[in-house]
Design a protein around this motif. Structure first.
Motif, PDB file in Angstrom:
ATOM      1  N   ASP A  56       2.650   2.172  -5.244  1.00 30.30           N
ATOM      2  CA  ASP A  56       2.379   1.513  -3.910  1.00 30.30           C
ATOM      3  C   ASP A  56       2.131   0.074  -3.874  1.00 30.30           C
ATOM      4  O   ASP A  56       2.599  -0.764  -3.038  1.00 30.30           O
ATOM      5  CB  ASP A  56       1.647   2.382  -3.268  1.00 30.30           C
ATOM      6  N   ALA A  57       1.561  -0.210  -5.120  1.00 32.77           N
ATOM      7  CA  ALA A  57       1.113  -1.847  -5.164  1.00 32.77           C
ATOM      8  C   ALA A  57       2.343  -2.438  -5.216  1.00 32.77           C
ATOM      9  O   ALA A  57       2.612  -3.772  -4.834  1.00 32.77           O
ATOM     10  CB  ALA A  57       0.180  -2.017  -6.292  1.00 32.77           C
ATOM     11  N   ILE A  58       3.425  -2.223  -6.257  1.00 30.50           N
ATOM     12  CA  ILE A  58       4.826  -2.635  -6.292  1.00 30.50           C
ATOM     13  C   ILE A  58       5.493  -2.944  -4.956  1.00 30.50           C
ATOM     14  O   ILE A  58       5.843  -4.068  -4.510  1.00 30.50           O
ATOM     15  CB  ILE A  58       5.603  -2.060  -7.302  1.00 30.50           C
ATOM     16  N   LEU A  59       5.402  -1.873  -4.145  1.00 33.97           N
ATOM     17  CA  LEU A  59       6.146  -1.869  -2.879  1.00 33.97           C
ATOM     18  C   LEU A  59       5.621  -2.849  -1.948  1.00 33.97           C
ATOM     19  O   LEU A  59       6.035  -3.797  -1.293  1.00 33.97           O
ATOM     20  CB  LEU A  59       6.221  -0.299  -2.349  1.00 33.97           C
ATOM     21  N   ASP A  60       4.220  -2.650  -2.137  1.00 36.26           N
ATOM     22  CA  ASP A  60       3.411  -3.772  -1.047  1.00 36.26           C
ATOM     23  C   ASP A  60       3.774  -5.198  -1.537  1.00 36.26           C
ATOM     24  O   ASP A  60       3.788  -6.342  -0.621  1.00 36.26           O
ATOM     25  CB  ASP A  60       1.881  -3.691  -1.018  1.00 36.26           C
ATOM     26  N   ALA A  61       3.643  -5.318  -2.916  1.00 41.01           N
ATOM     27  CA  ALA A  61       3.994  -6.950  -3.468  1.00 41.01           C
ATOM     28  C   ALA A  61       5.453  -7.291  -2.609  1.00 41.01           C
ATOM     29  O   ALA A  61       5.654  -8.456  -2.597  1.00 41.01           O
ATOM     30  CB  ALA A  61       4.028  -6.799  -4.764  1.00 41.01           C
ATOM     31  N   ILE A  62       6.466  -6.593  -2.796  1.00 44.44           N
ATOM     32  CA  ILE A  62       7.589  -6.928  -2.307  1.00 44.44           C
ATOM     33  C   ILE A  62       7.579  -7.180  -0.818  1.00 44.44           C
ATOM     34  O   ILE A  62       8.321  -8.294  -0.493  1.00 44.44           O
ATOM     35  CB  ILE A  62       8.809  -5.746  -2.487  1.00 44.44           C
ATOM     36  N   ARG A  63       6.943  -6.651  -0.089  1.00 38.50           N
ATOM     37  CA  ARG A  63       6.649  -6.891   1.323  1.00 38.50           C
ATOM     38  C   ARG A  63       5.957  -8.293   1.377  1.00 38.50           C
ATOM     39  O   ARG A  63       6.312  -9.083   2.215  1.00 38.50           O
ATOM     40  CB  ARG A  63       5.920  -5.694   2.177  1.00 38.50           C
ATOM     41  N   VAL A  64       4.978  -8.429   0.581  1.00 44.59           N
ATOM     42  CA  VAL A  64       4.082  -9.646   0.738  1.00 44.59           C
ATOM     43  C   VAL A  64       4.873 -10.893   0.522  1.00 44.59           C
ATOM     44  O   VAL A  64       4.909 -11.891   1.170  1.00 44.59           O
ATOM     45  CB  VAL A  64       2.934  -9.590  -0.344  1.00 44.59           C
TER      46      VAL A  64
END
Length: 229
Positions: free
Chosen positions: A110-118
Protein backbone atom coordinates in the motif's frame (compact mmCIF):
# COMPACT_ATOMS: atom_id res chain seq x y z
CA UNK A 1 -8.23 10.33 -14.99
CA UNK A 2 -5.93 7.46 -14.08
CA UNK A 3 -2.23 8.01 -13.41
CA UNK A 4 -0.32 6.22 -16.17
CA UNK A 5 2.62 4.28 -14.79
CA UNK A 6 5.65 2.82 -16.59
CA UNK A 7 7.21 -0.11 -14.71
CA UNK A 8 10.96 -0.65 -15.08
CA UNK A 9 12.69 -3.67 -13.54
CA UNK A 10 14.91 -6.47 -14.82
CA UNK A 11 13.12 -9.04 -12.66
CA UNK A 12 10.02 -10.40 -14.46
CA UNK A 13 8.39 -11.45 -11.18
CA UNK A 14 8.68 -7.91 -9.86
CA UNK A 15 7.02 -6.54 -12.98
CA UNK A 16 4.21 -9.08 -12.68
CA UNK A 17 3.69 -8.25 -9.01
CA UNK A 18 3.56 -4.50 -9.62
CA UNK A 19 1.25 -4.97 -12.61
CA UNK A 20 -1.20 -7.00 -10.50
CA UNK A 21 -0.94 -4.54 -7.61
CA UNK A 22 -1.68 -1.52 -9.81
CA UNK A 23 -4.37 -3.43 -11.73
CA UNK A 24 -6.43 -3.67 -8.53
CA UNK A 25 -6.65 0.12 -8.19
CA UNK A 26 -9.13 2.50 -9.78
CA UNK A 27 -6.85 5.52 -10.13
CA UNK A 28 -3.65 3.94 -11.49
CA UNK A 29 -2.94 2.03 -14.71
CA UNK A 30 0.12 0.37 -16.20
CA UNK A 31 1.12 2.19 -19.38
CA UNK A 32 4.03 -0.12 -20.19
CA UNK A 33 6.89 -2.23 -18.88
CA UNK A 34 10.64 -2.23 -19.48
CA UNK A 35 13.43 -4.56 -18.43
CA UNK A 36 16.35 -2.12 -18.58
CA UNK A 37 17.13 1.57 -18.58
CA UNK A 38 17.56 1.97 -22.30
CA UNK A 39 14.15 0.48 -23.02
CA UNK A 40 12.69 2.64 -20.25
CA UNK A 41 13.91 5.86 -21.88
CA UNK A 42 12.52 4.73 -25.23
CA UNK A 43 9.12 4.00 -23.70
CA UNK A 44 9.10 7.32 -21.83
CA UNK A 45 9.42 9.07 -25.19
CA UNK A 46 6.86 6.79 -26.84
CA UNK A 47 4.21 6.40 -24.13
CA UNK A 48 4.55 9.64 -22.14
CA UNK A 49 3.69 8.10 -18.74
CA UNK A 50 2.89 10.23 -15.71
CA UNK A 51 5.12 8.23 -13.35
CA UNK A 52 8.01 5.83 -13.89
CA UNK A 53 8.65 3.24 -11.17
CA UNK A 54 12.37 2.68 -11.70
CA UNK A 55 14.72 -0.05 -10.47
CA UNK A 56 18.38 0.88 -9.92
CA UNK A 57 20.50 -2.13 -10.84
CA UNK A 58 19.75 -3.29 -14.38
CA UNK A 59 21.86 -4.59 -17.28
CA UNK A 60 23.08 -2.05 -19.80
CA UNK A 61 21.80 1.37 -18.74
CA UNK A 62 21.12 1.51 -15.01
CA UNK A 63 18.20 3.24 -13.32
CA UNK A 64 20.11 6.38 -12.38
CA UNK A 65 21.17 7.16 -15.94
CA UNK A 66 17.70 6.25 -17.19
CA UNK A 67 16.22 8.65 -14.62
CA UNK A 68 18.57 11.41 -15.77
CA UNK A 69 17.53 10.97 -19.40
CA UNK A 70 13.83 10.54 -18.65
CA UNK A 71 13.63 13.70 -16.53
CA UNK A 72 15.47 15.66 -19.23
CA UNK A 73 12.62 15.00 -21.68
CA UNK A 74 10.05 17.72 -22.51
CA UNK A 75 7.14 17.38 -20.06
CA UNK A 76 9.04 14.70 -18.18
CA UNK A 77 7.42 12.03 -16.02
CA UNK A 78 7.92 11.84 -12.30
CA UNK A 79 10.35 9.08 -11.35
CA UNK A 80 9.89 6.91 -8.27
CA UNK A 81 12.96 4.77 -7.61
CA UNK A 82 12.06 1.39 -6.11
CA UNK A 83 15.07 -0.69 -5.17
CA UNK A 84 16.40 -3.37 -2.87
CA UNK A 85 19.60 -1.43 -2.20
CA UNK A 86 19.59 1.13 0.62
CA UNK A 87 22.97 2.66 -0.27
CA UNK A 88 23.78 6.36 0.01
CA UNK A 89 25.43 6.25 -3.41
CA UNK A 90 22.15 5.19 -4.99
CA UNK A 91 20.04 7.61 -2.95
CA UNK A 92 22.11 10.68 -3.81
CA UNK A 93 22.59 9.55 -7.39
CA UNK A 94 18.86 9.08 -7.93
CA UNK A 95 17.94 12.45 -6.39
CA UNK A 96 20.61 14.29 -8.37
CA UNK A 97 19.34 12.59 -11.53
CA UNK A 98 15.88 14.07 -10.92
CA UNK A 99 13.97 11.34 -9.07
CA UNK A 100 11.01 12.55 -7.02
CA UNK A 101 10.94 9.52 -4.74
CA UNK A 102 13.13 6.76 -3.36
CA UNK A 103 11.55 3.66 -1.82
CA UNK A 104 12.72 0.20 -0.81
CA UNK A 105 11.10 -2.94 -2.18
CA UNK A 106 10.68 -4.17 1.39
CA UNK A 107 8.03 -1.51 2.06
CA UNK A 108 4.36 -2.39 2.36
CA UNK A 109 2.50 -2.71 -0.94
CA UNK A 110 0.00 0.00 0.00
CA UNK A 111 2.91 2.35 0.70
CA UNK A 112 4.22 1.81 -2.83
CA UNK A 113 0.82 2.66 -4.31
CA UNK A 114 0.55 5.76 -2.11
CA UNK A 115 4.05 6.81 -3.17
CA UNK A 116 3.07 6.64 -6.84
CA UNK A 117 0.13 8.93 -6.10
CA UNK A 118 2.28 11.33 -4.09
CA UNK A 119 4.93 11.83 -6.79
CA UNK A 120 2.24 12.03 -9.49
CA UNK A 121 0.75 14.96 -7.55
CA UNK A 122 4.10 16.76 -7.66
CA UNK A 123 5.41 16.02 -4.18
CA UNK A 124 8.55 14.14 -3.19
CA UNK A 125 8.66 11.04 -1.05
CA UNK A 126 11.61 9.16 0.40
CA UNK A 127 11.59 6.05 2.56
CA UNK A 128 11.55 7.14 6.24
CA UNK A 129 14.81 5.36 7.11
CA UNK A 130 16.53 7.03 4.17
CA UNK A 131 15.08 10.46 5.04
CA UNK A 132 16.41 10.31 8.60
CA UNK A 133 19.87 9.42 7.32
CA UNK A 134 19.88 12.15 4.67
CA UNK A 135 18.87 14.84 7.16
CA UNK A 136 21.44 13.64 9.69
CA UNK A 137 24.17 13.64 7.05
CA UNK A 138 23.20 17.06 5.77
CA UNK A 139 22.92 18.59 9.23
CA UNK A 140 26.41 17.36 10.10
CA UNK A 141 27.98 19.24 7.18
CA UNK A 142 29.42 22.61 8.29
CA UNK A 143 27.61 25.57 6.77
CA UNK A 144 29.33 27.82 4.22
CA UNK A 145 31.50 30.64 5.59
CA UNK A 146 29.89 34.04 5.95
CA UNK A 147 30.31 36.13 2.77
CA UNK A 148 32.57 39.15 2.69
CA UNK A 149 30.66 42.45 3.10
CA UNK A 150 30.88 43.43 -0.57
CA UNK A 151 30.35 40.01 -2.13
CA UNK A 152 27.19 38.86 -3.84
CA UNK A 153 24.84 36.79 -1.64
CA UNK A 154 24.41 33.07 -2.33
CA UNK A 155 21.76 32.18 -4.87
CA UNK A 156 19.38 30.64 -2.33
CA UNK A 157 19.77 33.60 0.03
CA UNK A 158 19.00 35.94 -2.84
CA UNK A 159 15.88 33.99 -3.78
CA UNK A 160 14.62 33.66 -0.21
CA UNK A 161 14.54 37.44 0.10
CA UNK A 162 11.55 37.32 -2.26
CA UNK A 163 9.31 35.27 0.02
CA UNK A 164 6.92 36.54 2.69
CA UNK A 165 7.23 35.97 6.44
CA UNK A 166 4.45 33.36 6.28
CA UNK A 167 6.21 31.57 3.44
CA UNK A 168 9.39 31.52 5.56
CA UNK A 169 7.42 29.80 8.31
CA UNK A 170 6.09 27.25 5.84
CA UNK A 171 9.58 26.66 4.39
CA UNK A 172 11.01 26.10 7.87
CA UNK A 173 8.31 23.51 8.62
CA UNK A 174 8.94 21.76 5.29
CA UNK A 175 12.59 21.62 6.33
CA UNK A 176 11.52 19.84 9.50
CA UNK A 177 9.74 17.20 7.40
CA UNK A 178 6.13 18.28 8.00
CA UNK A 179 3.41 17.44 5.47
CA UNK A 180 0.90 19.98 4.17
CA UNK A 181 -1.74 18.87 6.69
CA UNK A 182 0.77 19.06 9.55
CA UNK A 183 1.82 22.55 8.43
CA UNK A 184 -1.83 23.58 8.37
CA UNK A 185 -2.32 22.33 11.93
CA UNK A 186 0.85 24.01 13.19
CA UNK A 187 0.02 27.40 11.63
CA UNK A 188 -3.76 27.13 12.19
CA UNK A 189 -4.58 27.52 8.50
CA UNK A 190 -6.48 25.34 6.03
CA UNK A 191 -4.75 22.58 4.10
CA UNK A 192 -5.66 24.41 0.88
CA UNK A 193 -3.89 27.53 2.13
CA UNK A 194 -0.85 25.47 3.11
CA UNK A 195 -0.76 23.98 -0.39
CA UNK A 196 -0.94 27.47 -1.89
CA UNK A 197 2.05 28.61 0.17
CA UNK A 198 4.01 25.52 -0.86
CA UNK A 199 3.18 26.12 -4.53
CA UNK A 200 4.39 29.71 -4.24
CA UNK A 201 7.61 28.51 -2.64
CA UNK A 202 8.21 26.15 -5.56
CA UNK A 203 7.82 29.06 -7.98
CA UNK A 204 9.75 31.72 -6.05
CA UNK A 205 12.64 29.47 -5.03
CA UNK A 206 12.79 27.63 -8.36
CA UNK A 207 12.60 24.34 -6.47
CA UNK A 208 11.87 21.02 -8.16
CA UNK A 209 10.30 19.28 -5.16
CA UNK A 210 10.10 19.21 -1.35
CA UNK A 211 13.56 17.67 -1.07
CA UNK A 212 14.98 20.77 -2.76
CA UNK A 213 12.93 23.02 -0.46
CA UNK A 214 14.29 21.14 2.55
CA UNK A 215 17.86 21.71 1.38
CA UNK A 216 17.16 25.43 0.91
CA UNK A 217 15.67 25.62 4.42
CA UNK A 218 18.89 24.17 5.86
CA UNK A 219 21.25 26.21 3.69
CA UNK A 220 19.55 29.52 4.55
CA UNK A 221 19.45 28.80 8.28
CA UNK A 222 15.67 28.47 8.63
CA UNK A 223 16.32 25.01 10.05
CA UNK A 224 19.38 25.12 12.32
CA UNK A 225 22.08 22.54 11.70
CA UNK A 226 22.98 20.19 14.50
CA UNK A 227 26.69 20.10 15.38
CA UNK A 228 28.59 17.16 13.94
CA UNK A 229 29.27 14.33 16.38
Amino acid sequence: MSVRVLLVDDQPLMLVGLRILIGDTDDLEVAGEAGDGREAVRLVRELRPDVVVMDIRMPGMDGIEATRQATAEPNPPKVLVLTTFDDDEYVYGALRAGASGFLLKSMALDAILDAIRVVAAGDALIAPSVTRRLIADFAAIPGPPAPEPDTEPATDSHLIARITDREREVLALIGQGLSNSEIADRLVISVATAKTHVARLFAKLQARDRVHLTIIAFETGLVPRRPAR
